[in-house]
Design an enzyme around this catalytic site. Structure first.
Site, PDB file in Angstrom:
ATOM      1  N   CYS A 163       0.822  -1.112   0.049  1.00 56.91           N
ATOM      2  CA  CYS A 163      -0.192  -0.069  -0.030  1.00 56.91           C
ATOM      3  C   CYS A 163       0.895   1.234   0.065  1.00 56.91           C
ATOM      4  O   CYS A 163       1.677   1.542  -1.083  1.00 56.91           O
ATOM      5  CB  CYS A 163      -1.132   0.106   1.126  1.00 56.91           C
ATOM      6  SG  CYS A 163      -2.277   1.194   1.092  1.00 56.91           S
ATOM      7  N   GLU A 186      -2.245  -9.294   2.692  1.00 54.56           N
ATOM      8  CA  GLU A 186      -2.735  -9.963   3.879  1.00 54.56           C
ATOM      9  C   GLU A 186      -4.696 -10.015   4.131  1.00 54.56           C
ATOM     10  O   GLU A 186      -4.761 -10.752   5.007  1.00 54.56           O
ATOM     11  CB  GLU A 186      -1.874  -9.585   5.182  1.00 54.56           C
ATOM     12  CG  GLU A 186      -2.784  -8.073   5.509  1.00 54.56           C
ATOM     13  CD  GLU A 186      -2.119  -6.547   4.804  1.00 54.56           C
ATOM     14  OE1 GLU A 186      -2.276  -5.673   5.265  1.00 54.56           O
ATOM     15  OE2 GLU A 186      -1.423  -7.050   3.644  1.00 54.56           O
ATOM     16  N   HIS A 224      -3.866  -4.772  -0.567  1.00 55.23           N
ATOM     17  CA  HIS A 224      -3.133  -5.642   0.733  1.00 55.23           C
ATOM     18  C   HIS A 224      -3.150  -7.152   0.655  1.00 55.23           C
ATOM     19  O   HIS A 224      -4.374  -7.782   0.545  1.00 55.23           O
ATOM     20  CB  HIS A 224      -4.183  -5.311   1.682  1.00 55.23           C
ATOM     21  CG  HIS A 224      -4.025  -3.824   2.409  1.00 55.23           C
ATOM     22  ND1 HIS A 224      -3.123  -3.235   3.473  1.00 55.23           N
ATOM     23  CD2 HIS A 224      -4.604  -2.789   1.962  1.00 55.23           C
ATOM     24  CE1 HIS A 224      -3.251  -2.058   3.515  1.00 55.23           C
ATOM     25  NE2 HIS A 224      -4.003  -1.604   2.502  1.00 55.23           N
TER      26      HIS A 224
END
Length: 212
Positions: free
Chosen positions: A87, A194, A192
């Site tokens: 990001c 994750e 992202h």
């Protein structure tokens, strides 16, 4: 072998730490540590730089942690350790950012971070939610990931690279929007990983196995 997630007080690191620890266990990639200690970063085998919020605020926080950016640069640029920016951590690799005010980036990958301007006025900014990846250039980070796999985005600005070879993937949001950049031993994801379920976890595992 230790993968370091850099903590400079610019984002909630809990989900990133959990995802990287899970994939490090599955791939046998060693330990994962969240740290703001420059010496620990300097010794890391891999470096991950997350970031949430605005480019100028993240850059200020990183540079306010004395010696931290210098340690990252020593490990990644001088030491050649694999690096992943996530990001705003990806955006700061650019030459400059134009969010609120012009802000100097690391200039690791030439380009400018500018506002997303969709051709369709009905598309809302920020670009938020799931979108399909379009792979522009093959890379070890994409092993097992093809065009059409989706990832989770939350952003209003995008990295416009100077050299098209450095844009590894994009998505379509009223025009091309950069999703992944990279060169040599560094990569960055606008989304992202994750939070991107199986696609993101696979990308994290690929990063942990990557030997540039």
């Amino acid at each position: 072998m230790t993968t370091v997630i850099v903590d400079y007080e610019s984002g909630n690191l809990h989900s990133a730490e959990k995802a990287f620890q899970r994939m490090a266990t599955e791939t046998g990639a060693g330990a994962v540590a969240v740290t703001s200690d420059p010496d620990t970063v300097r010794r890391a085998s891999r470096v991950v730089l997350p970031g949430d919020g605005a480019f100028p605020a993240c850059q200020k926080e990183l540079y306010d942690h004395r010696g931290l950016f210098e340690a990252i640069e020593e490990a990644v640029i001088k030491g050649g350790r694999p690096f992943m920016g996530i990001c705003i951590g990806m955006q700061m690799m650019a030459t400059r950012g134009l969010e609120y005010t012009e802000t100097a980036g690391f200039d690791w990958i030439p380009g400018t971070v500018a506002a997303i301007a969709p051709s369709d006025p009905s598309l809302k900014i920020p670009h938020m939610g799931w979108n399909d990846l379009v792979i522009d250039h093959p890379h070890p980070i994409f092993e097992g990931i093809d065009t059409g796999h989706h990832a989770y985005f939350v952003h209003s600005y995008q990295f416009e690279v100077t050299d098209p070879a450095h844009r590894l993937a994009h998505c379509d949001y009223g025009g091309d929007v950069t999703a992944v950049v990279g060169r040599d031993n560094i990569v960055g994801t606008q989304f992202h990983p994750e939070k991107s379920q199986s696609t993101g976890l696979r990308m994290i595992a690929n990063f942990l196995r990557w030997a540039p």
